[in-house]
Enzyme design. Structure first.
Site, mmCIF file in Angstrom:
data_model
loop_
_atom_site.group_PDB
_atom_site.id
_atom_site.type_symbol
_atom_site.label_atom_id
_atom_site.label_comp_id
_atom_site.label_asym_id
_atom_site.label_seq_id
_atom_site.Cartn_x
_atom_site.Cartn_y
_atom_site.Cartn_z
ATOM 1 N N ILE A 87 0.837 -1.195 0.000
ATOM 2 C CA ILE A 87 0.000 0.000 0.000
ATOM 3 C C ILE A 87 0.873 1.246 0.000
ATOM 4 C CG2 ILE A 87 -1.797 1.244 1.263
ATOM 5 C CD1 ILE A 87 -2.387 -1.598 2.584
ATOM 6 N N CYS A 88 0.577 2.157 -0.912
ATOM 7 C CA CYS A 88 1.262 3.444 -0.975
ATOM 8 C C CYS A 88 0.435 4.433 -0.148
ATOM 9 C CB CYS A 88 1.384 3.904 -2.427
ATOM 10 S SG CYS A 88 2.275 5.454 -2.602
ATOM 11 N N LEU A 89 0.838 4.603 1.101
ATOM 12 C CA LEU A 89 0.117 5.474 2.034
ATOM 13 C C LEU A 89 1.155 6.192 2.884
ATOM 14 C CD1 LEU A 89 -2.617 6.359 3.299
ATOM 15 C CD2 LEU A 89 -2.439 4.361 4.792
#
Length: 151
Positions: A87-89
């Site tokens: 996840i790109c968070l």
């Protein structure tokens, strides 16, 4: 062995059990407090409604000073989720802070479903459809939601 990370994870677990955020659950694996499985339900009144997504969370002995590694185990079509489920968070990367607990992490991921950042895409096709063809994006999300019921 009682480390600060393990104590903090037990505290996070107790808090998650006693006051769980809506649509979120998680627990450590039976023999390893550093490995967790979680479930996020798609938010009501959204294209994600009805979805059930499984995730893994892997913590190091440096938690909460280091962010966990979080991945979707369920198939996902989202601008900010890589093909391997990563996840790109920002709060899992450069904006991490020890104040975040497991409930905050999972709540942030649940919010990301409905509020993606197509300008920082992990999945370029999903980001392009989100920006340029919402109807097709929504159709693909519906497929993922339906697949989540059986995964």
């Amino acid at each position: 062995m009682s480390t600060a990370a393990r104590r903090r994870l037990m505290r996070d677990f107790k808090r998650l059990q006693s006051d769980p955020p809506a649509g979120i659950s998680g627990a450590p694996l039976e023999n390893n407090i550093l490995m967790w499985q979680a479930v996020i339900f798609g938010p009501d009144d959204s294209i994600w409604e009805g979805a059930t997504f499984k995730l893994s969370l892997q913590f190091s002995e440096e938690y909460p000073n280091d962010a966990p590694t979080v991945k979707f185990l369920s198939k996902m079509f989202h601008p900010n989720v890589y093909a391997d489920g990563s996840i790109c968070l920002d709060i899992l990367q450069n904006q991490w802070s020890p104040i975040y607990d497991i409930a905050a992490i999972l709540t942030s991921i649940q919010s990301l479903l409905c509020d993606p950042n197509p300008n920082s895409p992990a999945n370029s096709e999903s980001a392009r459809l989100f920006r340029e063809n919402k109807r097709e994006y929504n159709r693909k999300v519906k497929e993922i939601v339906e697949q989540s019921w059986s995964s």
